[in-house]
Design an enzyme around this catalytic site. Sequence first.
Site, PDB file in Angstrom:
ATOM      1  N   ASP A  74       5.488  -2.725  -2.644  1.00  0.00           N
ATOM      2  CA  ASP A  74       6.149  -2.492  -3.932  1.00  0.00           C
ATOM      3  C   ASP A  74       7.611  -2.104  -3.723  1.00  0.00           C
ATOM      4  O   ASP A  74       7.932  -1.284  -2.863  1.00  0.00           O
ATOM      5  CB  ASP A  74       5.401  -1.364  -4.665  1.00  0.00           C
ATOM      6  CG  ASP A  74       5.893  -1.148  -6.080  1.00  0.00           C
ATOM      7  OD1 ASP A  74       6.318  -2.120  -6.718  1.00  0.00           O
ATOM      8  OD2 ASP A  74       5.828   0.012  -6.546  1.00  0.00           O
ATOM      9  N   GLU A  96      12.567  -9.018  -9.405  1.00  0.00           N
ATOM     10  CA  GLU A  96      13.076  -8.316 -10.571  1.00  0.00           C
ATOM     11  C   GLU A  96      14.481  -8.791 -10.830  1.00  0.00           C
ATOM     12  O   GLU A  96      15.276  -8.971  -9.923  1.00  0.00           O
ATOM     13  CB  GLU A  96      12.989  -6.818 -10.254  1.00  0.00           C
ATOM     14  CG  GLU A  96      13.861  -5.914 -11.021  1.00  0.00           C
ATOM     15  CD  GLU A  96      13.414  -4.456 -10.866  1.00  0.00           C
ATOM     16  OE1 GLU A  96      12.217  -4.188 -10.624  1.00  0.00           O
ATOM     17  OE2 GLU A  96      14.260  -3.593 -10.987  1.00  0.00           O
ATOM     18  N   HIS A  99       6.671  -2.601 -15.148  1.00  0.00           N
ATOM     19  CA  HIS A  99       6.872  -1.408 -14.316  1.00  0.00           C
ATOM     20  C   HIS A  99       7.020  -0.207 -15.243  1.00  0.00           C
ATOM     21  O   HIS A  99       7.317  -0.357 -16.419  1.00  0.00           O
ATOM     22  CB  HIS A  99       8.132  -1.562 -13.461  1.00  0.00           C
ATOM     23  CG  HIS A  99       7.938  -2.455 -12.281  1.00  0.00           C
ATOM     24  ND1 HIS A  99       8.070  -2.017 -10.992  1.00  0.00           N
ATOM     25  CD2 HIS A  99       7.581  -3.757 -12.208  1.00  0.00           C
ATOM     26  CE1 HIS A  99       7.821  -3.023 -10.163  1.00  0.00           C
ATOM     27  NE2 HIS A  99       7.529  -4.097 -10.873  1.00  0.00           N
ATOM     28  N   ASN A 135       1.841  -2.024 -13.626  1.00  0.00           N
ATOM     29  CA  ASN A 135       2.025  -1.047 -12.545  1.00  0.00           C
ATOM     30  C   ASN A 135       1.938   0.376 -13.083  1.00  0.00           C
ATOM     31  O   ASN A 135       2.716   0.756 -13.958  1.00  0.00           O
ATOM     32  CB  ASN A 135       3.422  -1.210 -11.918  1.00  0.00           C
ATOM     33  CG  ASN A 135       3.567  -2.461 -11.090  1.00  0.00           C
ATOM     34  OD1 ASN A 135       2.736  -3.354 -11.130  1.00  0.00           O
ATOM     35  ND2 ASN A 135       4.644  -2.527 -10.317  1.00  0.00           N
ATOM     36  N   THR A 139       2.860   7.016 -11.522  1.00  0.00           N
ATOM     37  CA  THR A 139       3.086   8.424 -11.874  1.00  0.00           C
ATOM     38  C   THR A 139       1.892   9.036 -12.615  1.00  0.00           C
ATOM     39  O   THR A 139       1.464  10.156 -12.318  1.00  0.00           O
ATOM     40  CB  THR A 139       4.358   8.542 -12.747  1.00  0.00           C
ATOM     41  OG1 THR A 139       5.459   8.006 -12.002  1.00  0.00           O
ATOM     42  CG2 THR A 139       4.652   9.979 -13.119  1.00  0.00           C
TER      43      THR A 139
HETATM   44 ZN    ZN Z   1       8.721  -0.382 -10.438  1.00  0.00          ZN
END
Ligand code: ZN
Length: 284
Positions: free
Chosen positions: A83, A135, A205, A227, A230
Amino acid sequence: MPLADPRPILAAARSGRYGVGAFNTTLLEHGEALVAGAEAAGAPLIMQVSENAVRYHGGLRPIALATLALAEAATVPVVVHLDHAEDVDLVHQAVDLGFTSVMYDGSKLPDDENRATTRRVVEHCHANGVAVEAELGEVGGKDGVHAPGVRTDPQDARRFCADTGVDSLAVAVGTSHAMASRDAVVDLDLVAAIAEAVPVPLVLHGSSGVDDATLSTVVTRGMTKVNIATHLNKVFTRAVRERLDADPKVMDARKYVAPARDAMAAEVERLLGVLGARGTAARL
Ligand SMILES: [Zn+2]
């Protein structure tokens, strides 16, 4: 089960309008929790090792080998993904170690350079059977597509895919990284417009900042890989804290890590249900 290629998994999810959970593993117990949760849900899983986790461990190999071993022992299809790699050398290491997927993040580079470097990464990875997520950069945006307020233009996204040959694309639709509260406002119409314009699965994300209802909706509008890091860290750490508070004399790390691993596995199973992925492993 052998390590899975993300491309057929994401293609099935894209056409079935459900999400594939992509969760980060920093500790061995995180990886165990992710696999246990995915198995309980009967869903495919993407286990992610981030460049930050590699820095934390002082190298890719130990965490990579542990993660690959967990993936191969799973009873559902599991992808092992690198990642947010900004270092092309780290991408090459992941390919050599047997990862089936990488994210090359050149979003901090000037746009031309991001496209050219991503193209070269794609050539190397595809030659080795590895899929690539990328990205799109954003002029002036320090945090790339994750800066609050930044939005991906659908036609620009389409051109980026054509220029680079990537297999999936991270887009900016209202989330940002490491959100502690789940109150991000996702631009669902933009998700649908980008999904219409680009030929590859889209990646969200910063999904820790997205509430359950929006997670369920965003996958029906064309988001495919989701994704979440956290939020699961919060669940894990809360369980550790509760255990330590409940027993100030505890010494054996297993006594407080095991309940955290269980809590994380249960939340992974629940999230995979929210994404509509429950039971989908059997259809692959
Ligand atoms: Zn990310």
